[in-house]
Design a protein around this motif. Structure first.
Motif, mmCIF file in Angstrom:
data_model
loop_
_atom_site.group_PDB
_atom_site.id
_atom_site.type_symbol
_atom_site.label_atom_id
_atom_site.label_comp_id
_atom_site.label_asym_id
_atom_site.label_seq_id
_atom_site.Cartn_x
_atom_site.Cartn_y
_atom_site.Cartn_z
ATOM 1 N N VAL A 1 -4.088 7.561 16.602
ATOM 2 C CA VAL A 1 -3.649 6.385 15.859
ATOM 3 C C VAL A 1 -3.059 6.829 14.524
ATOM 4 C CG1 VAL A 1 -4.317 4.160 14.881
ATOM 5 C CG2 VAL A 1 -5.456 4.990 16.948
ATOM 6 N N ILE A 2 -1.869 6.317 14.218
ATOM 7 C CA ILE A 2 -1.152 6.660 12.993
ATOM 8 C C ILE A 2 -1.064 5.421 12.110
ATOM 9 C CG2 ILE A 2 1.040 7.468 12.014
ATOM 10 C CD1 ILE A 2 1.570 8.702 14.850
ATOM 11 N N ALA A 3 -1.448 5.551 10.854
ATOM 12 C CA ALA A 3 -1.245 4.473 9.887
ATOM 13 C C ALA A 3 0.098 4.681 9.203
ATOM 14 C CB ALA A 3 -2.358 4.466 8.854
ATOM 15 N N ALA A 4 0.927 3.646 9.190
ATOM 16 C CA ALA A 4 2.188 3.654 8.439
ATOM 17 C C ALA A 4 1.978 2.720 7.259
ATOM 18 C CB ALA A 4 3.340 3.186 9.316
ATOM 19 N N VAL A 5 1.634 3.308 6.106
ATOM 20 C CA VAL A 5 1.162 2.531 4.961
ATOM 21 C C VAL A 5 2.326 2.135 4.059
ATOM 22 C CG1 VAL A 5 -0.443 2.452 3.029
ATOM 23 C CG2 VAL A 5 -1.002 3.816 5.058
ATOM 24 N N ASN A 6 2.654 0.870 4.082
ATOM 25 C CA ASN A 6 3.728 0.299 3.267
ATOM 26 C C ASN A 6 3.110 -0.526 2.150
ATOM 27 O OD1 ASN A 6 2.900 -1.268 5.635
ATOM 28 N ND2 ASN A 6 4.234 -2.874 4.827
ATOM 29 N N GLY A 7 3.403 -0.204 0.923
ATOM 30 C CA GLY A 7 2.891 -1.005 -0.191
ATOM 31 C C GLY A 7 1.401 -0.813 -0.415
ATOM 32 N N TYR A 8 0.729 -1.892 -0.815
ATOM 33 C CA TYR A 8 -0.668 -1.794 -1.226
ATOM 34 C C TYR A 8 -1.628 -1.651 -0.050
ATOM 35 C CZ TYR A 8 0.333 -2.723 -6.115
ATOM 36 O OH TYR A 8 0.774 -2.610 -7.408
ATOM 37 N N ALA A 9 -2.557 -0.699 -0.186
ATOM 38 C CA ALA A 9 -3.673 -0.520 0.736
ATOM 39 C C ALA A 9 -4.916 -0.442 -0.133
ATOM 40 C CB ALA A 9 -3.503 0.755 1.550
#
Length: 248
Positions: free
Chosen positions: A103-111
């Motif tokens: 599983v890959i997280a594609a983190v856009n903006g706020y996390a």
């Protein structure tokens, strides 16, 4: 008026993309979204056509963490509801480790908070240049309790304590240095990079990919000598992997 689902899924070439879809709330995790994510991840893992998964957020944020508007009902007077929410959050934060697919997280903006925890719980994480990570719970009089175990595991005690004790936000560059993410990419290339990586993982022989993930998470929680023994056992089984792929 039909309301859009809070979780969107799209499959192509063996890759399942799961999108948190509450963009007007920066994809804050309420009951519905958390339940939807858990269900979507489990469904992807059970689907034989899926060989890799991407998790991302709709709009300008990956996930702002817990939806604080629900806190008004999550009180000692509603202990059963409090317990159910805690169990659901715990399940989401620990689920990826127990999945057979990468599983890959594609983190856009706020996390933030639980959103940051979700991102780093994924096997791999790519961050856009505009991504921001943080655990601001202490500023609101609460504790980053459930996500703390994953944070300590990824960045170590000193860095983890600083993040949860100050509640400060870190940018993508610092997140990379801390080990929260694997790489930082331009905002407009984030999904393309995630898809390219997912396709590369999906192209590997499935038995080997799934066994690699399984033993990785097992070894990470074992003393070195026990991890070595586990590796020895799997090493003997790998011969069967090659035979199965050749027959297929």
């Amino acid at each position: 008026m039909t309301q859009e689902p809070v979780v969107l899924t799209q499959a192509a070439d063996g890759v399942q993309t799961i999108t948190l879809n509450r963009p007007d709330k920066l994809n804050a995790l309420n009951f519905a979204l958390t339940e939807g994510l858990v269900a979507a991840l489990k469904a992807a893992d059970a689907d034989e056509a899926v060989r890799a998964v991407i998790v991302t957020g709709a709009g300008r944020g990956f996930c702002a963490g817990a939806d604080t508007r629900e806190f008004v009902v999550l009180t000692p007077d509603n202990q059963e509801l409090v317990d159910r929410r805690a169990a659901l959050t715990t399940e989401l934060q620990g689920l990826v480790k127990h999945m057979s697919k990468p599983v890959i997280a594609a983190v856009n903006g706020y996390a933030m908070g639980g959103g940051s925890g979700l991102a780093i719980s994924c096997d791999l994480a790519l961050a856009s240049e505009s991504a921001r990570f943080g655990y601001p719970e202490v500023k609101h009089g609460i504790v980053a309790a459930i996500v703390m175990a994953g944070l300590v595991e990824h960045v170590g005690r000193k860095a983890a304590f600083e993040l949860v004790a100050t509640g400060r936000t870190v940018d993508a560059t610092e997140a990379l240095k801390l080990g929260l993410v694997n790489r930082v990419v331009p905002d407009d290339e984030l999904l393309a990079e995630a898809e390219e990586l997912a396709l590369a993982l999906a192209a590997h022989p499935q038995n080997a990919m799934q066994a690699t993930k399984k033993i990785f998470h097992q070894v990470a929680e074992l003393p070195f000598s026990e991890g070595l023994k586990l590796g020895q056992q799997l090493n003997a089984q790998m011969r069967a992997f090659r035979q199965k792929e050749q027959v297929a």
